[in-house]
Enzyme design. Structure first.
Site, PDB file in Angstrom:
ATOM      1  N   HIS A  31       0.846  -1.195   0.000  1.00  0.00           N
ATOM      2  CA  HIS A  31       0.000   0.000   0.000  1.00  0.00           C
ATOM      3  C   HIS A  31       0.875   1.236   0.000  1.00  0.00           C
ATOM      4  CE1 HIS A  31       0.821   0.437   4.259  1.00  0.00           C
ATOM      5  NE2 HIS A  31       0.306  -0.765   4.531  1.00  0.00           N
ATOM      6  N   HIS A  78       3.954   1.539   2.434  1.00  0.00           N
ATOM      7  CA  HIS A  78       5.210   0.877   2.033  1.00  0.00           C
ATOM      8  C   HIS A  78       5.917   1.716   0.968  1.00  0.00           C
ATOM      9  CE1 HIS A  78       2.494  -2.722   2.941  1.00  0.00           C
ATOM     10  NE2 HIS A  78       3.364  -2.703   3.932  1.00  0.00           N
ATOM     11  N   CYS A 128       1.696 -10.809  19.863  1.00  0.00           N
ATOM     12  CA  CYS A 128       0.819 -10.300  18.801  1.00  0.00           C
ATOM     13  C   CYS A 128       1.355 -10.809  17.477  1.00  0.00           C
ATOM     14  CB  CYS A 128       0.785  -8.769  18.786  1.00  0.00           C
ATOM     15  SG  CYS A 128      -0.030  -8.146  17.296  1.00  0.00           S
ATOM     16  N   CYS A 154       2.221  -8.076  14.766  1.00  0.00           N
ATOM     17  CA  CYS A 154       3.528  -7.416  14.973  1.00  0.00           C
ATOM     18  C   CYS A 154       4.666  -8.420  14.929  1.00  0.00           C
ATOM     19  CB  CYS A 154       3.633  -6.775  16.354  1.00  0.00           C
ATOM     20  SG  CYS A 154       2.548  -5.427  16.676  1.00  0.00           S
ATOM     21  N   CYS A 205      -3.259  -5.827  21.493  1.00  0.00           N
ATOM     22  CA  CYS A 205      -1.976  -5.283  21.079  1.00  0.00           C
ATOM     23  C   CYS A 205      -2.065  -3.758  21.011  1.00  0.00           C
ATOM     24  CB  CYS A 205      -1.625  -5.851  19.699  1.00  0.00           C
ATOM     25  SG  CYS A 205      -0.434  -4.860  18.810  1.00  0.00           S
ATOM     26  N   HIS A 248      -2.021  -2.872  17.002  1.00  0.00           N
ATOM     27  CA  HIS A 248      -3.086  -3.351  16.118  1.00  0.00           C
ATOM     28  C   HIS A 248      -4.475  -3.354  16.759  1.00  0.00           C
ATOM     29  CE1 HIS A 248       0.519  -4.810  14.081  1.00  0.00           C
ATOM     30  NE2 HIS A 248      -0.187  -4.615  12.993  1.00  0.00           N
ATOM     31  N   LYS A 292      -4.156   4.881  10.798  1.00  0.00           N
ATOM     32  CA  LYS A 292      -3.086   4.156  10.099  1.00  0.00           C
ATOM     33  C   LYS A 292      -3.740   3.182   9.116  1.00  0.00           C
ATOM     34  CE  LYS A 292       1.149   1.624  10.714  1.00  0.00           C
ATOM     35  NZ  LYS A 292       1.272   0.196  10.529  1.00  0.00           N
ATOM     36  N   LYS A 296      -5.209  -3.643   7.097  1.00  0.00           N
ATOM     37  CA  LYS A 296      -6.120  -4.559   6.421  1.00  0.00           C
ATOM     38  C   LYS A 296      -7.487  -4.512   7.094  1.00  0.00           C
ATOM     39  CE  LYS A 296      -5.571  -9.190   4.576  1.00  0.00           C
ATOM     40  NZ  LYS A 296      -4.790 -10.412   4.662  1.00  0.00           N
TER      41      LYS A 296
END
Ligand code: MSP
Length: 579
Positions: free
Chosen positions: A93, A96, A201, A204, A218, A221, A369, A372
Site C-alpha cells: 500500500h 510501504h 501479537c 507485529c 496489542c 493493532h 493508520k 487490512k
C-alpha cells in the site's frame, strides 16, 4: 568533478573546472591509501558534511562565474541505504511505497554526488503471520510468498525505484547468512536456552509485557494478543544497555529525528530484557544451525537481511566495503527493532553499527493508520495511474515533512500536483522552451544576462544540499521549487516577448539563455524526486544523456548549457488534473 586523492598527486582536475583548491593540501598526501581509519572519519566530520569514511575534503571550486565552497569526494565512496523488508502477507500500500520512495530519492541524490550506492529493499517472508495467511488460503507458505512478493518487486518499475537489489528472506543466500550471523552470536556466548511465557501479537510478530497490553489487545493493532509458552533460545539483550547508551551518546546522529532518539534512550534506560530469538512452535523459518529443532524468530532472521545482501558470510571484502549501512530508512513502528535489538545483535556478532536509523511517521488515511482491518489501504498503482510515478513521488516527499505523521487526502494531492507540477514546473518549462524555440531559432542562444537567476541557482543548490543531509525532502525540493518560482518571476519581470517584439534579439536571447540555464539546473536537482520529467526536460534542452549521469557539485554551477544546442517544445510534462 572528481578528484581521486588516492592516485594522483597533485590531484587531477577535470577540464571543466577552472580552479580547485584543497582547504588543507597536506591532507591529500595524508589521505592517500588510507581507508576506514578513525582519522578519516574525524576529518570528514571536521569538513562538516557527509560524514564518510573515505577521503573527503572541503574545497573551493570555481566553475564559470560561480564559486562553491563544498565537498570534494574521492571517486565512488560507498553509500548503503535500505528500506525495511515488507511482509508480503498482503498487497503493498502507499505506506510501504512512502518509505521506498524516500530511500530512493536519497539513493539518487547520493549517486549525483558520485557515490557507489547500494540501495536495498525486499520482502520478509518467514514467521507466524505468513504461515497463518497461507493456512487461511489453503496453500503452502512458500507458494504464498512466491506469489505475493512479486507485488512488492513490481513497485520498482511502478515508482521508478532505483534499488540495486531486492532481497527475499526465503532465498538460500539469506538462510546461509542468518545461520552464520546467529552462530557468531551463539559462539560468543550471547544466546542461551530458557523458557518463555508471554503475550504475543501475531500481526507485529512481537511479544508484549502486561503493562504494554491495552484491554487484552496489542497496543499497535488493537487486536487480541495470545499467551504463548515455549522453550526458546534467548538473546542476552540485557547485557547491551550500557553499551547502547554509550554508543548513542557518542553518535547522536545514529537515530533520527531527535524525538525518535529520545524515545529509544528512554526505552533503554527503563532496562532491557533478554528476548526470545527462536521458536519451536512453528516450522516456517530458518533452522538454528546448532539446534535445528528451533527456527529463528522472524525478527532475528529479518534484520540480518541488511548484511546478507552485501555478502555477509561469503564475501568479506564486499561486506566491508558497504557495511555499516549509512541509512536504515524505516517507519516509527519498527524503531525499537532497528535501534535497540539490531545494534545489540550486531555488537554481539562483532560487527559495526549502522550510521543512522531514520524513522519517519505514519501515513494516515482519514486520521487512521492504514491496515487490512480498517480496509483503508490504497495501492500505489491507483495513484500512479492518475498522477504518474513522478506525481506520486513528488507528493509523498514534498507534501508533508519526513518525520512526523501525515494525513493523506486525494483532494490535497490533486491541488498540490496542479499547483507545483502542472503550473510551476510544467509552465515554467513550457513557456521558456516555447519562447526559445520561437524567438531563438530553436537553439540555446549565445547570449546570457547572468542576472538574478545566478544567485537563485546557488541558493537552490545550497538549500537542497543542506536539507537532504537531514533527509528533509520537503525543504530540499522546496528550495528547487524556489528556483522555479524565481525563473517565472524573472520572465514576468523582463517580458522577453516585448524584447522580441521590439527587435532586441540580443536582450531576448540573454533573458531566455538565463532561463534555459536555470531549467538545466532544475532538471538536475529535481531528478531525485521526479526522475522521468527531469530526463525529459534534459532531452528537450538538447543535452546528452540524463541528469543521473551528472556529478555534483560541479554540474550545479552556473553557465554550462552550451550555445547552439537544439531545443524542443514537447507536450506538457504534467498535464493538469481536474479534481
Ligand atoms: N517486516 C517488517 C520489517 C522488517 S525490517 C528488517 C515489517 N514489515 S511491514 O510490511 O509491516 O512494513 C513496515 C514498514 O512499512 C514500516 O516500517 C514503514 O516503513 C512502512 N509502512 C507501513 N505502513 C505505513 C504507513 N501507514 N505509513 C508509513 N509507512 C508505513 O514491519
Amino acid at each position: 568533478m572528481i578528484l581521486d586523492l588516492r592516485e594522483d598527486d597533485p590531484p587531477r582536475v577535470d577540464e571543466d573546472l577552472d580552479e580547485i583548491t584543497l582547504a588543507d593540501p597536506e591532507h591529500a598526501t595524508h589521505l592517500r591509501g588510507q581507508h576506514h581509519s578513525a582519522e578519516l572519519i574525524d576529518l570528514a566530520r571536521h569538513a562538516g558534511r557527509f560524514q564518510r569514511a573515505l577521503p573527503i575534503e572541503r574545497a573551493e571550486v570555481r566553475v564559470g562565474l560561480v564559486q562553491f565552497v563544498g565537498i570534494v569526494g574521492a571517486m565512488s565512496h560507498p553509500f548503503y541505504v535500505t528500506t525495511p523488508i515488507y511482509y508480503p502477507n498482503d498487497l503493498p500500500h502507499i505506506g510501504h511505497a512512502y518509505t521506498s520512495v524516500a530511500a530512493d530519492a536519497l539513493a539518487r541524490w547520493r549517486r549525483l554526488w558520485g557515490d557507489d550506492v547500494v540501495f536495498l529493499t525486499g520482502t520478509d517472508e518467514h514467521g507466524l503471520k505468513i504461515q497463518r495467511a497461507a493456512q487461511e488460503q489453503g496453500i503452502s507458505p512458500q507458494e504464498l510468498v512466491d506469489r505475493t512478493s512479486e507485488g512488492f518487486r513490481d513497485l520498482t518499475p511502478l515508482l521508478e525505484l532505483s534499488n540495486t537489489d531486492f532481497i527475499r528472506t526465503t532465498e538460500a543466500r539469506h538462510t546461509a547468512a542468518v545461520q552464520a550471523f546467529l552462530q557468531a552470536i551463539y559462539d560468543r556466548g550471547d544466546i542461551e536456552l530458557g523458557t518463555y511465557e508471554g503475550m504475543y501479537c501475531v500481526a507485529c510478530e512481537a511479544y508484549y509485557t502486561d503493562d504494554e497490553i491495552v484491554d487484552g489487545n496489542c497496543p499497535i493493532h488493537g487486536r487480541p494478543v495470545e499467551r504463548v509458552t515455549e522453550e526458546n533460545y534467548f538473546f542476552k539483550l540485557s547485557r547491551y544497555a550500557d553499551r547502547l547508551l554509550e554508543h548513542y551518546a557518542a553518535h547522536p546522529e545514529a537515530v533520527q529525528p531527535d524525538g525518535r532518539r529520545n524515545e529509544v534512550l528512554g526505552f533503554i534506560r527503563e532496562g532491557l530484557r533478554d528476548f526470545s530469538m527462536s521458536r519451536t512452535s512453528l516450522t516456517w523459518g530458518v533452522p538454528l544451525p546448532w539446534d535445528p529443532e528451533h527456527v529463528a524468530y522472524v525478527w532475528s532472521d529479518a534484520l540480518v537481511n541488511y548484511c546478507t545482501a552485501i555478502g555477509y558470510g561469503v564475501d568479506r571484502a564486499r561486506f566491508d566495503r558497504y557495511w555499516p549501512a549509512d541509512y536504515h530508512v524505516i517507519g516509527k513502528d519498527i524503531l525499537r527493532f532497528h535501534a535497540v535489538y539490531w545494534p545489540s545483535m550486531l555488537m554481539a556478532a562483532g560487527e559495526a553499527l549502522p550510521r543512522c536509523v531514520f524513522a519517519h511517521g505514519w501515513l494516515l488515511v482519514g486520521g487512521d493508520k492504514m491496515s487490512k482491518t480498517a480496509a483503508n489501504q490504497i495501492h500505489p498503482s491507483e495513484l500512479v495511474a492518475q498522477f504518474g510515478a513522478d506525481g506520486f513521488r513528488y507528493h509523498f516527499l514534498v507534501d508533508q515533512r519526513f518525520g512526523p505523521d501525515g494525513d493523506f487526502s486525494f483532494e490535497a494531492m490533486v491541488a498540490r500536483y496542479n499547483a507545483d507540477l502542472a503550473n510551476n514546473f510544467g509552465n515554467c518549462a513550457s513557456r521558456v522552451l516555447n519562447m526559445a524555440v520561437s524567438y531563438c531559432d530553436a537553439k540555446v542562444p549565445d547570449e546570457r544576462e547572468d542576472g538574478p537567476l545566478v544567485a537563485a541557482t546557488v541558493a537552490a543548490f545550497e538549500g537542497i544540499t543542506t536539507a537532504l543531509e537531514r533527509l528533509a525532502f520537503a525543504d530540499g525540493f522546496g528550495a528547487v521549487w524556489e528556483l522555479i518560482r524565481a525563473t517565472n518571476s524573472y520572465i514576468e519581470d523582463r517580458e522577453p516577448w516585448k524584447l522580441h517584439k521590439a527587435g532586441d534579439g540580443a536582450a531576448t536571447g540573454a533573458v531566455l539563455g538565463d532561463c534555459l540555464e536555470a531549467l538545466r539546473v532544475i532538471a538536475l536537482l529535481a531528478s531525485p524526486v521526479i526522475p522521468a520529467a527531469a530526463r525529459q526536460l534534459w532531452r528537450r534542452l538538447g543535452l546528452e544523456g540524463a541528469p543521473e549521469d551528472q556529478r555534483l557539485p560541479a554540474a550545479a554551477a552556473w553557465g554550462q548549457l552550451a550555445p547552439g544546442l537544439p531545443l524542443e517544445k514537447g507536450a506538457a510534462l504534467f498535464p493538469r488534473i481536474d479534481s
